[in-house]
Design a protein around this motif. Structure first.
Motif, PDB file in Angstrom:
ATOM      1  N   GLN A   1      62.444  60.965 -10.365  1.00 25.54           N
ATOM      2  CA  GLN A   1      62.789  60.607 -11.739  1.00 25.54           C
ATOM      3  C   GLN A   1      64.263  60.217 -11.802  1.00 25.54           C
ATOM      4  O   GLN A   1      65.121  60.871 -11.196  1.00 25.54           O
ATOM      5  CB  GLN A   1      62.505  61.772 -12.685  1.00 25.54           C
ATOM      6  CG  GLN A   1      61.028  62.129 -12.782  1.00 25.54           C
ATOM      7  CD  GLN A   1      60.163  60.938 -13.147  1.00 25.54           C
ATOM      8  OE1 GLN A   1      60.358  60.316 -14.195  1.00 25.54           O
ATOM      9  NE2 GLN A   1      59.209  60.609 -12.284  1.00 25.54           N
TER      10      GLN A   1
ATOM     11  N   ASN B   1      68.804  57.326 -21.316  1.00 23.73           N
ATOM     12  CA  ASN B   1      67.714  58.311 -21.312  1.00 23.73           C
ATOM     13  C   ASN B   1      68.092  59.639 -21.978  1.00 23.73           C
ATOM     14  O   ASN B   1      67.271  60.550 -22.050  1.00 23.73           O
ATOM     15  CB  ASN B   1      67.255  58.604 -19.881  1.00 23.73           C
ATOM     16  CG  ASN B   1      66.664  57.403 -19.181  1.00 23.73           C
ATOM     17  OD1 ASN B   1      67.026  57.087 -18.053  1.00 23.73           O
ATOM     18  ND2 ASN B   1      65.763  56.703 -19.843  1.00 23.73           N
TER      19      ASN B   1
ATOM     20  N   SER C   1      63.683  60.445 -22.126  1.00 24.94           N
ATOM     21  CA  SER C   1      62.790  59.664 -21.267  1.00 24.94           C
ATOM     22  C   SER C   1      63.386  59.636 -19.867  1.00 24.94           C
ATOM     23  O   SER C   1      64.564  59.957 -19.669  1.00 24.94           O
ATOM     24  CB  SER C   1      62.607  58.233 -21.797  1.00 24.94           C
ATOM     25  OG  SER C   1      63.861  57.550 -21.840  1.00 24.94           O
ATOM     26  N   THR C   2      62.585  59.258 -18.902  1.00 28.92           N
ATOM     27  CA  THR C   2      63.060  59.040 -17.536  1.00 28.92           C
ATOM     28  C   THR C   2      62.375  57.798 -16.988  1.00 28.92           C
ATOM     29  O   THR C   2      61.401  57.307 -17.566  1.00 28.92           O
ATOM     30  CB  THR C   2      62.738  60.237 -16.613  1.00 28.92           C
ATOM     31  OG1 THR C   2      61.318  60.423 -16.579  1.00 28.92           O
ATOM     32  CG2 THR C   2      63.416  61.509 -17.084  1.00 28.92           C
ATOM     33  N   GLU C   3      62.883  57.309 -15.887  1.00 30.07           N
ATOM     34  CA  GLU C   3      62.237  56.209 -15.180  1.00 30.07           C
ATOM     35  C   GLU C   3      61.816  56.701 -13.800  1.00 30.07           C
ATOM     36  O   GLU C   3      62.552  57.441 -13.152  1.00 30.07           O
ATOM     37  CB  GLU C   3      63.186  55.016 -15.043  1.00 30.07           C
ATOM     38  CG  GLU C   3      63.569  54.379 -16.366  1.00 30.07           C
ATOM     39  CD  GLU C   3      64.506  53.193 -16.180  1.00 30.07           C
ATOM     40  OE1 GLU C   3      64.313  52.437 -15.203  1.00 30.07           O
ATOM     41  OE2 GLU C   3      65.426  53.039 -17.004  1.00 30.07           O
ATOM     42  N   THR C   4      60.647  56.290 -13.365  1.00 32.68           N
ATOM     43  CA  THR C   4      60.166  56.650 -12.032  1.00 32.68           C
ATOM     44  C   THR C   4      60.629  55.594 -11.038  1.00 32.68           C
ATOM     45  O   THR C   4      60.420  54.396 -11.252  1.00 32.68           O
ATOM     46  CB  THR C   4      58.636  56.757 -12.025  1.00 32.68           C
ATOM     47  OG1 THR C   4      58.223  57.743 -12.982  1.00 32.68           O
ATOM     48  CG2 THR C   4      58.130  57.157 -10.653  1.00 32.68           C
ATOM     49  N   ILE C   5      61.294  56.040  -9.978  1.00 35.20           N
ATOM     50  CA  ILE C   5      61.811  55.102  -8.979  1.00 35.20           C
ATOM     51  C   ILE C   5      61.358  55.518  -7.582  1.00 35.20           C
ATOM     52  O   ILE C   5      60.987  56.668  -7.344  1.00 35.20           O
ATOM     53  CB  ILE C   5      63.353  55.022  -9.005  1.00 35.20           C
ATOM     54  CG1 ILE C   5      63.970  56.398  -8.675  1.00 35.20           C
ATOM     55  CG2 ILE C   5      63.853  54.507 -10.338  1.00 35.20           C
ATOM     56  CD1 ILE C   5      65.464  56.365  -8.405  1.00 35.20           C
TER      57      ILE C   5
ATOM     58  N   ARG D   1      64.870  51.304  -6.435  1.00 34.11           N
ATOM     59  CA  ARG D   1      65.795  51.943  -7.369  1.00 34.11           C
ATOM     60  C   ARG D   1      66.842  50.951  -7.868  1.00 34.11           C
ATOM     61  O   ARG D   1      67.265  50.055  -7.126  1.00 34.11           O
ATOM     62  CB  ARG D   1      66.501  53.127  -6.681  1.00 34.11           C
ATOM     63  CG  ARG D   1      67.505  52.717  -5.633  1.00 34.11           C
ATOM     64  CD  ARG D   1      67.925  53.885  -4.746  1.00 34.11           C
ATOM     65  NE  ARG D   1      69.064  53.538  -3.888  1.00 34.11           N
ATOM     66  CZ  ARG D   1      68.973  52.830  -2.789  1.00 34.11           C
ATOM     67  NH1 ARG D   1      67.785  52.365  -2.399  1.00 34.11           N
ATOM     68  NH2 ARG D   1      70.049  52.561  -2.072  1.00 34.11           N
TER      69      ARG D   1
ATOM     70  N   SER E   1      62.876  55.575 -27.169  1.00 33.05           N
ATOM     71  CA  SER E   1      61.543  55.078 -26.858  1.00 33.05           C
ATOM     72  C   SER E   1      60.488  55.696 -27.778  1.00 33.05           C
ATOM     73  O   SER E   1      60.487  56.902 -28.018  1.00 33.05           O
ATOM     74  CB  SER E   1      61.220  55.407 -25.394  1.00 33.05           C
ATOM     75  OG  SER E   1      59.937  54.972 -25.039  1.00 33.05           O
TER      76      SER E   1
ATOM     77  N   ARG F   1      61.027  44.950 -20.506  1.00 35.63           N
ATOM     78  CA  ARG F   1      60.249  46.156 -20.173  1.00 35.63           C
ATOM     79  C   ARG F   1      59.524  46.698 -21.408  1.00 35.63           C
ATOM     80  O   ARG F   1      59.816  47.802 -21.879  1.00 35.63           O
ATOM     81  CB  ARG F   1      61.150  47.233 -19.577  1.00 35.63           C
ATOM     82  CG  ARG F   1      61.813  46.839 -18.259  1.00 35.63           C
ATOM     83  CD  ARG F   1      62.485  48.067 -17.632  1.00 35.63           C
ATOM     84  NE  ARG F   1      63.168  47.719 -16.389  1.00 35.63           N
ATOM     85  CZ  ARG F   1      64.472  47.437 -16.296  1.00 35.63           C
ATOM     86  NH1 ARG F   1      65.209  47.456 -17.390  1.00 35.63           N
ATOM     87  NH2 ARG F   1      65.007  47.151 -15.148  1.00 35.63           N
TER      88      ARG F   1
ATOM     89  N   LEU G   1      58.463  50.341 -22.420  1.00 37.14           N
ATOM     90  CA  LEU G   1      59.371  51.366 -22.932  1.00 37.14           C
ATOM     91  C   LEU G   1      59.231  51.567 -24.445  1.00 37.14           C
ATOM     92  O   LEU G   1      59.756  52.535 -24.990  1.00 37.14           O
ATOM     93  CB  LEU G   1      60.824  50.994 -22.600  1.00 37.14           C
ATOM     94  CG  LEU G   1      61.189  50.998 -21.116  1.00 37.14           C
ATOM     95  CD1 LEU G   1      62.613  50.519 -20.920  1.00 37.14           C
ATOM     96  CD2 LEU G   1      61.003  52.383 -20.517  1.00 37.14           C
TER      97      LEU G   1
END
Length: 373
Positions: free
Chosen positions: A27, A33, A41-45, A50, A230, A264, A267
């Motif tokens: 994450q 975020n 929120s988070t982003e999956t990398i 990344r 978001s 994106r 989001l």
């Protein structure tokens, strides 16, 4: 009460640990975020995909804060899960020495006293932020451990109230979402609707792109995707044009426009500013035809699962998915009567009052901390 001032970097270490190659997914947190001291929120990398700024590792009891001017975003890394996150180089990562409680450090970094000084030391041509040289100039009041603990206990009680109000805000957002579907779900499924229309029939994007360097725009707010929460439509902390040294063209928008982040679309970022300003060219400033659709209804339509699924399907670019204007206008939907839309708009105003109470609580916490140190 007055306490001795010591350099911040004597009371804690400035960690610049980059990330090592890793397998699988992690994450990722960037400054967008966080909402104050809360992960929204988070982003999956993966290691291969990344973002270039995803290059700070964490350990337990770190405290991170955003480098940018006029940006208060702080997080105490107090769990194993958070310790595993990768964070943006837009954060300073501090680890307290034996002189300092990490929770005291967190509250200090949230204080007006700290942020006013930090902002005065920020520099940069395009985005003003604090650099390492100026970070070394910052100082922290350093009470004894017993006094730090006492301050933490008082502030945590106040913070508990703020978090309860924050939870009320979260519940109100969920209530709005549930109310939207309860009132309007039959209009969202257009498969068998005879009265469905193209969204472009009742909205327009007619605002002009302007040069943000011109004097007449310097006092206006600047809104981009990073300052929109978001899935809720909430505007986070934003800056004025003069504070960001912007160069590229921006859309002007007016009060009552609905801003939709076209980059994106998964989001789910859209908002209704209650002011005039400039927005990123990565957003659409949408003007609804209010004889057919009200801004409040349009906002939640754009945040809905149905529209988001459509937008994601239409956004085919791999590295930077984007919903283009023609696809936005081509979305098929049915519109409820204005009388029903007005009832929903009234609900949104009631929920707004809850959010205003939450902001008051955050302001009082800031005043309390400043008064104690």
């Amino acid at each position: 009460m007055s306490y001795p001032l010591v350099p911040l970097l004597e009371a804690c270490n400035n960690s610049k640990s980059g990330i090592s190659p890793f397998k699988g997914e992690k994450q990722y947190l960037n400054t967008g975020n966080l909402d104050l001291d809360r992960v929204i929120s988070t982003e999956t990398i993966t290691y291969r995909n990344r973002p270039s700024r995803a290059n700070r590792s964490l350990k337990h009891d770190d405290v991170i804060f955003a480098k940018m001017q006029n940006t208060i975003k702080v997080l105490h890394i107090d769990s194993e899960e958070l310790s595993s996150y990768v964070v943006s180089t837009g954060f300073v990562v501090l680890h307290p020495t034996e002189k300092l409680y990490s929770k005291y450090l967190k509250y200090f970094l949230l204080s007006g006293q700290f942020n006013r000084k930090k902002d005065s030391l920020c520099n940069g041509a395009t985005q003003r932020a604090i650099n390492d040289t100026n970070l070394a100039k910052l100082k922290i009041p350093l009470p004894s451990f017993a006094e730090q603990k006492h301050i933490i206990e008082i502030l945590e009680k106040s913070d508990d109230l703020r978090k309860k109000r924050q939870e009320c805000v979260h519940i109100s957002d969920k209530f709005l979402e549930a109310s939207f579907y309860e009132m309007f779900s039959r209009y969202l499924n257009t498969g068998t609707q005879d009265k469905s229309i193209n969204l472009g029939d009742v909205i327009k994007i007619g605002r002009k792109i302007v040069d943000p360097r011109k004097p007449e725009y310097q006092k206006l707010p600047h809104i981009n995707g990073e300052v929109i929460e978001s899935k809720t439509g909430k505007l986070l902390q934003y800056k004025k044009i003069s504070e960001e040294n912007l160069i590229s063209g921006k859309f002007i928008f007016e009060q009552g426009d609905v801003l939709y982040n076209k980059i994106r679309p998964y989001l789910c970022k859209a908002a209704i500013p209650e002011f005039r300003g400039l927005c990123s060219a990565d957003m659409y400033p949408i003007t609804p035809e209010t004889s057919f659709v009200l801004p409040e209804y349009l906002l939640w339509l754009l945040l809905s699962d149905e529209f988001t699924a459509y937008a994601v399907k239409c956004s085919t670019r791999a590295r930077m998915p984007k919903l283009n204007r023609a696809e936005l206008f081509a979305f098929r939907t049915s519109l409820p009567p204005l009388s029903e839309q007005k009832k929903f708009a009234e609900l949104t105003q009631e929920c707004k009052k809850i959010k205003e109470k939450q902001q008051e609580s955050e302001n009082k916490l800031d005043i309390l901390f400043d008064s104690m140190i």
